[in-house]
Design a protein around this motif. Structure first.
Motif: not given
Length: 272
Positions: A116-118, A120-130
């Motif tokens: 994803t070129e992101i 993983f912690a940022d991807y988790l935030h964008q994809a699930v947490l937010e």
């Protein structure tokens, strides 16, 4: 729920718990539900959900190579990549044994970050947490064990698991069904299980004994527990989920009190 009062007698300093119905409504809660607790391995279902989002977005495929030679994303999610518990050392060929592996989830996080070129912690935030409004949840470190969250936030995640909005329900159904059936392996804290059923990031209760859920939990129950004294289960047959977070490391105390709480919660749900 009266049954949740049991956590007040647990041998821990701080504990909070909640029960969430399948329609997303709160059946009850107890304790400081806004208190942030280290999740330990209850981080893994959150990381797995991010992987499922990456799959649906087309960033990854379940059966593409990832981790050690011959392994795939599916193997990493299902703890069948052959990687050792806490180091990137190969112990078995992919798909042969259920080797519970933090290293496998770290390889998964690295794979998704690259795809994803992101980070993983940022991807988790964008994809699930937010999207779920889990504003008190963070990942600072390993996608296997370094999440921090609250009961309030995990109530939102438990509602999502029971009535998915971020994912196609068929994807969640696949993730919470047994992957690579019939494999034996050690369930940490509970010894060798044959079979040691697992989905894609979610442990499946099946017929395991002993187990951290209750004697009345259905075989379809799925979820995870953490070495920091935390658990989250979803019982589709009961139409409910339960979260309990504490500040005492998993040990004999948890083996004793967790199943009793689960059985009490399930009994109260049946009565109501």
């Amino acid at each position: 729920m009266e049954s949740l009062a049991m956590i007040e007698n647990w041998p821990v300093t701080t504990a909070a718990a909640a029960v969430v119905r399948a329609d997303g409504t709160l059946a009850g809660d107890r304790g400081p539900t806004a208190h942030r607790f280290p999740l330990a391995s209850v981080t893994k279902p959150l990381a797995a959900y991010a992987a499922l989002v990456a799959y649906e977005e087309g960033a990854i495929e379940f059966d593409e190579p990832a981790g050690p030679e011959g392994a795939t994303v599916r193997h990493l999610l299902a703890h069948t990549s052959g990687l050792a518990f806490d180091e990137p050392r190969v112990m078995a060929a992919p798909g042969e044994r259920r080797v519970y592996s933090n290293a496998g989830f770290e390889a998964l996080g690295d794979h998704i970050a690259k795809a994803t070129e992101i980070p993983f912690a940022d991807y988790l935030h964008q994809a699930v947490l937010e999207p779920l409004g889990m504003t008190a949840t963070t990942l600072d470190g390993s996608p296997a064990k370094d999440g921090v969250s609250t009961v309030e936030d995990l109530v939102k995640f438990a509602a999502e698991l029971q009535a998915p909005r971020l994912l196609d329900p068929r994807t969640v159904a696949e993730a919470t069904s047994v992957a690579y059936p019939g494999l034996k392996g050690v369930l940490p804290g509970y010894g060798l299980q044959n079979p040691n059923d697992w989905g894609l990031g979610f442990e499946i209760r099946a017929a395991k004994s002993p187990h951290w859920t209750g004697s009345s939990s259905s075989p379809r129950t799925f979820g995870h527990f953490g070495q920091s004294g935390t658990f989250l289960w979803v019982d589709p047959d009961a139409g409910a989920a339960c979260i309990a977070l504490t500040d005492r490391a998993f040990g004999p105390w948890a083996v004793e009190v967790w199943p009793a709480l689960t059985d009490s919660v399930l009994a109260e749900l049946r009565r109501s």
